[in-house]
Design a protein around this motif. Structure first.
Motif, PDB file in Angstrom:
ATOM      1  N   SER A  82       0.737  -1.050  -0.151  1.00 23.52           N
ATOM      2  CA  SER A  82      -0.107  -0.176  -0.109  1.00 23.52           C
ATOM      3  C   SER A  82       0.928   1.328   0.062  1.00 23.52           C
ATOM      4  O   SER A  82       1.823   1.335   0.682  1.00 23.52           O
ATOM      5  CB  SER A  82      -0.916   0.035   1.377  1.00 23.52           C
ATOM      6  OG  SER A  82      -1.737   1.101   1.154  1.00 23.52           O
ATOM      7  N   GLU A  91      -6.053   7.629   2.000  1.00 25.67           N
ATOM      8  CA  GLU A  91      -7.483   7.301   2.417  1.00 25.67           C
ATOM      9  C   GLU A  91      -7.757   5.829   2.196  1.00 25.67           C
ATOM     10  O   GLU A  91      -8.888   5.301   2.456  1.00 25.67           O
ATOM     11  CB  GLU A  91      -8.575   7.950   1.721  1.00 25.67           C
ATOM     12  CG  GLU A  91      -8.820   9.458   2.155  1.00 25.67           C
ATOM     13  CD  GLU A  91      -7.819  10.566   1.594  1.00 25.67           C
ATOM     14  OE1 GLU A  91      -7.358  10.368   0.581  1.00 25.67           O
ATOM     15  OE2 GLU A  91      -7.484  11.401   2.403  1.00 25.67           O
ATOM     16  N   ASP A  92      -6.815   5.183   2.002  1.00 26.76           N
ATOM     17  CA  ASP A  92      -6.851   3.484   1.602  1.00 26.76           C
ATOM     18  C   ASP A  92      -6.527   2.929   2.690  1.00 26.76           C
ATOM     19  O   ASP A  92      -5.678   3.071   3.525  1.00 26.76           O
ATOM     20  CB  ASP A  92      -5.765   3.036   0.452  1.00 26.76           C
ATOM     21  CG  ASP A  92      -6.440   3.159  -0.940  1.00 26.76           C
ATOM     22  OD1 ASP A  92      -7.517   3.980  -0.944  1.00 26.76           O
ATOM     23  OD2 ASP A  92      -5.888   2.582  -1.726  1.00 26.76           O
ATOM     24  N   TYR A  94      -6.433  -1.557   4.433  1.00 28.97           N
ATOM     25  CA  TYR A  94      -6.508  -2.884   3.887  1.00 28.97           C
ATOM     26  C   TYR A  94      -6.403  -3.973   5.470  1.00 28.97           C
ATOM     27  O   TYR A  94      -6.212  -3.292   6.272  1.00 28.97           O
ATOM     28  CB  TYR A  94      -5.452  -3.429   2.994  1.00 28.97           C
ATOM     29  CG  TYR A  94      -4.167  -2.930   3.902  1.00 28.97           C
ATOM     30  CD1 TYR A  94      -3.316  -3.971   4.788  1.00 28.97           C
ATOM     31  CD2 TYR A  94      -3.452  -1.728   3.763  1.00 28.97           C
ATOM     32  CE1 TYR A  94      -2.470  -4.132   5.415  1.00 28.97           C
ATOM     33  CE2 TYR A  94      -2.027  -1.654   4.427  1.00 28.97           C
ATOM     34  CZ  TYR A  94      -1.833  -2.810   5.336  1.00 28.97           C
ATOM     35  OH  TYR A  94      -0.615  -2.404   5.941  1.00 28.97           O
ATOM     36  N   ASP A 113     -11.485   2.090   0.272  1.00 28.32           N
ATOM     37  CA  ASP A 113     -10.932   3.256  -0.134  1.00 28.32           C
ATOM     38  C   ASP A 113     -11.680   4.460   0.275  1.00 28.32           C
ATOM     39  O   ASP A 113     -12.910   4.523  -0.017  1.00 28.32           O
ATOM     40  CB  ASP A 113     -11.033   3.145  -1.850  1.00 28.32           C
ATOM     41  CG  ASP A 113     -10.351   4.409  -2.560  1.00 28.32           C
ATOM     42  OD1 ASP A 113      -9.970   5.233  -1.609  1.00 28.32           O
ATOM     43  OD2 ASP A 113     -10.292   4.353  -3.693  1.00 28.32           O
ATOM     44  N   ALA A 189     -13.229   4.729   5.912  1.00 32.62           N
ATOM     45  CA  ALA A 189     -12.524   3.461   5.634  1.00 32.62           C
ATOM     46  C   ALA A 189     -11.698   2.781   6.661  1.00 32.62           C
ATOM     47  O   ALA A 189     -11.881   1.553   6.989  1.00 32.62           O
ATOM     48  CB  ALA A 189     -11.336   3.866   4.384  1.00 32.62           C
ATOM     49  N   SER A 238     -16.752   5.382   2.259  1.00 36.99           N
ATOM     50  CA  SER A 238     -15.662   4.367   1.864  1.00 36.99           C
ATOM     51  C   SER A 238     -16.221   3.279   0.804  1.00 36.99           C
ATOM     52  O   SER A 238     -17.483   2.816   0.968  1.00 36.99           O
ATOM     53  CB  SER A 238     -15.114   3.714   2.907  1.00 36.99           C
ATOM     54  OG  SER A 238     -14.143   2.777   2.734  1.00 36.99           O
ATOM     55  N   SER A 258     -13.512  -0.199  -5.845  1.00 40.35           N
ATOM     56  CA  SER A 258     -12.395  -1.191  -5.759  1.00 40.35           C
ATOM     57  C   SER A 258     -12.706  -2.420  -6.375  1.00 40.35           C
ATOM     58  O   SER A 258     -14.001  -2.684  -6.525  1.00 40.35           O
ATOM     59  CB  SER A 258     -12.121  -1.406  -4.157  1.00 40.35           C
ATOM     60  OG  SER A 258     -11.773  -0.087  -3.517  1.00 40.35           O
ATOM     61  N   SER A 364      -7.505  -1.350  -4.770  1.00 38.93           N
ATOM     62  CA  SER A 364      -8.374   0.309  -4.787  1.00 38.93           C
ATOM     63  C   SER A 364      -8.154   0.519  -6.575  1.00 38.93           C
ATOM     64  O   SER A 364      -7.402   0.111  -7.110  1.00 38.93           O
ATOM     65  CB  SER A 364      -7.857   0.992  -3.927  1.00 38.93           C
ATOM     66  OG  SER A 364      -6.456   1.131  -4.318  1.00 38.93           O
ATOM     67  N   ASP A 404      -3.793   8.301  -7.396  1.00 37.28           N
ATOM     68  CA  ASP A 404      -4.471   8.054  -6.331  1.00 37.28           C
ATOM     69  C   ASP A 404      -3.727   7.209  -5.328  1.00 37.28           C
ATOM     70  O   ASP A 404      -2.902   6.678  -5.644  1.00 37.28           O
ATOM     71  CB  ASP A 404      -5.776   7.282  -6.586  1.00 37.28           C
ATOM     72  CG  ASP A 404      -6.941   7.661  -5.853  1.00 37.28           C
ATOM     73  OD1 ASP A 404      -6.593   7.887  -4.600  1.00 37.28           O
ATOM     74  OD2 ASP A 404      -8.134   7.178  -6.119  1.00 37.28           O
ATOM     75  N   ASN A 405      -4.184   6.898  -4.155  1.00 35.56           N
ATOM     76  CA  ASN A 405      -3.664   5.993  -3.310  1.00 35.56           C
ATOM     77  C   ASN A 405      -3.726   4.667  -3.792  1.00 35.56           C
ATOM     78  O   ASN A 405      -4.709   4.427  -4.774  1.00 35.56           O
ATOM     79  CB  ASN A 405      -4.358   5.769  -2.140  1.00 35.56           C
ATOM     80  CG  ASN A 405      -4.462   7.364  -1.210  1.00 35.56           C
ATOM     81  OD1 ASN A 405      -5.538   7.752  -0.637  1.00 35.56           O
ATOM     82  ND2 ASN A 405      -3.338   8.021  -1.393  1.00 35.56           N
ATOM     83  N   THR A 407      -3.568   0.562  -3.349  1.00 34.56           N
ATOM     84  CA  THR A 407      -3.608  -0.717  -2.294  1.00 34.56           C
ATOM     85  C   THR A 407      -3.800  -1.829  -2.942  1.00 34.56           C
ATOM     86  O   THR A 407      -4.727  -1.795  -3.908  1.00 34.56           O
ATOM     87  CB  THR A 407      -4.351  -0.517  -0.919  1.00 34.56           C
ATOM     88  OG1 THR A 407      -4.110   0.650  -0.360  1.00 34.56           O
ATOM     89  CG2 THR A 407      -4.340  -1.654  -0.136  1.00 34.56           C
TER      90      THR A 407
END
Length: 426
Positions: A82, A91-92, A94, A113, A189, A238, A258, A364, A404-405, A407
């Motif tokens: 991640s 903001e991710d 797991y 996410d 999330a 989320s 996701s 994500s 974006d983030n 993961t």
């Protein structure tokens, strides 16, 4: 994500002085809304700040992480990776968890996410005046009722006439989430990560009727999160893509965008035809096939759009198709102001775990925005260590410019490698 710059459009009806004074009042209103939340606002506006000015602290608070493990019965291994990517906020979330339930070893994996909105507008003076009026109404009266009226495209004016304000509603929805959301996405999330699987394994029908238990757990978690947000002046949401391994069954549940993708090797004839996808995805290589076992929930999908409109909402184009001109996904946890339309009902897909099932990828949209299902499967295929496979996907998404983030979770099924079958005590 596209940031649209502010642009002044001269209007013969409104003087420059009127325009400037209105704009100053508008800024003051935004400051009033965010009183006491300046620090949170600056954190969540990090991506915007990174566009407007260079910063060497993009990864000062968050950095790439990875890890992995092996189930006690040796039937599957897993890895995760991640990274915030180009974003200064994360903001991710797991979850990778192995539990014992009623004598069964159960694997629970999820990618969550957080939904957070950044918006800028092209604003003309006439539109700004209208936005000001609606903002004042929101601040001085029942904000939820006003926004609900706006989401229906109608607003009762001071002279008791009904004004069609769908167009202006976009402006209000663009501005308010930016001003009051705080760490909305991360908060939602993280809550789902901490509570969803615990709610699931405590469900009395988790083993006997796993699908209904998953659906109940999703909705219960959503309801409890909304209750916990009662004292918040911010909205939060989320997505969730989860995989549950129980015995020889793989159950994938999803809300939002996701995604879960599986790889089955061997002869393509053994591939199941009931996967949630319009049609089987084309094979990668001779003996390799990729299947999406979840569906991205987008507002422009015919069934999703119909559901939203039947509930009294609307879908409109604002850079992409959005619920109420705001949200780019049609299902999610949280998002209280749009809850009537944005539900947390998961779509659930079941697969049999057998010797043809090689691995699962949960990720994500930071990955799926730049890497196709087929490409992801082809990258993971030669890498036996799932942690290294997850890191490979993450790094590839970064190299391709994902904004974006990112993961990724990879689960490898070891049934064809002679894993033992012992269980753990309940």
């Amino acid at each position: 994500m596209r940031i649209r710059p502010f642009r002044y459009n001269p209007s013969p009806e409104i003087s420059v002085i009127e325009y400037a004074s209105t704009f100053c009042c508008f800024l003051i209103l935004i400051l009033v809304i965010t009183t006491g939340n300046f620090e949170c606002l600056s954190c969540n506006m990090g991506y915007l700040n990174s566009v407007l000015q260079s910063s060497s602290q993009v990864h000062a608070e968050y950095g790439p992480v990875s890890g992995g493990g092996l189930s006690q019965n040796g039937k599957f291994s897993y890895g995760y990776a991640s990274s915030p990517g180009k974003r200064s906020s994360m903001e991710d979330f797991y979850e990778t968890r192995i539990d014992g339930v009623d004598g069964e070893i159960v694997g629970l994996f999820g990618v969550f996410d957080g939904i957070f909105l950044y918006y800028f507008l092209y604003i003309s003076p006439s539109l700004l005046h209208t936005c000001m009026q609606i903002l004042i109404l929101v601040i001085c009266s029942n904000a939820v009722a006003v926004l609900e009226a706006i989401s229906h495209g109608l607003l009762l004016a001071q002279d008791s006439t009904v004004v069609n304000c769908k167009f202006y509603a976009v402006a209000v929805h663009y501005i308010l989430p930016m001003a009051v959301s705080g760490h909305g996405g991360a908060r939602a999330a993280e809550y789902v990560k901490q509570n969803l699987f615990s709610n699931l394994i405590r469900h009395p029908k988790f083993i006997s009727d796993t699908k209904s238990a998953i659906a109940d757990a999703y909705n219960h978690t959503d309801s409890e999160f909304l209750k916990s947000e009662n004292n918040q002046n911010r909205d939060a949401g989320s997505t969730a893509s989860t995989a549950i391994l129980v015995g020889d069954r793989l159950l994938v549940a999803n809300v939002g965008d996701s995604r879960a993708v599986i790889c089955r090797g061997g002869n393509v004839n053994v591939l199941h035809s009931y996967v949630i996808a319009p049609s089987p995805i084309r094979s990668v290589g001779v003996n390799l096939s990729a299947f999406a076992v979840s569906r991205d929930h987008k507002p422009d999908q015919s069934d999703e759009r119909q559901r939203i409109e039947d509930a009294g909402g609307f879908v409109m184009w604002a850079g992409t198709w959005r619920v109420g001109g705001v949200l780019a996904v049609s299902r999610a946890f949280g998002d209280r102001l749009l809850k009537q339309y944005v539900v947390a009902d998961p779509e659930i897909q079941e697969e049999k775990i057998d010797s043809s099932l090689e691995f699962l990828i949960l990720a994500s949209d930071g990955l799926w925005d730049v890497v196709s299902n087929e490409e992801a499967v082809a990258m993971v295929k030669p890498i036996q260590d799932p942690e290294q496979a997850a890191k490979r996907l993450m790094q590839e998404a970064c190299q391709r410019g994902s904004a974006d983030n990112i993961t990724c979770v990879v689960v490898r099924f070891l049934a064809n490698q002679g894993g033992s079958s012992h269980t753990v005590p309940a």
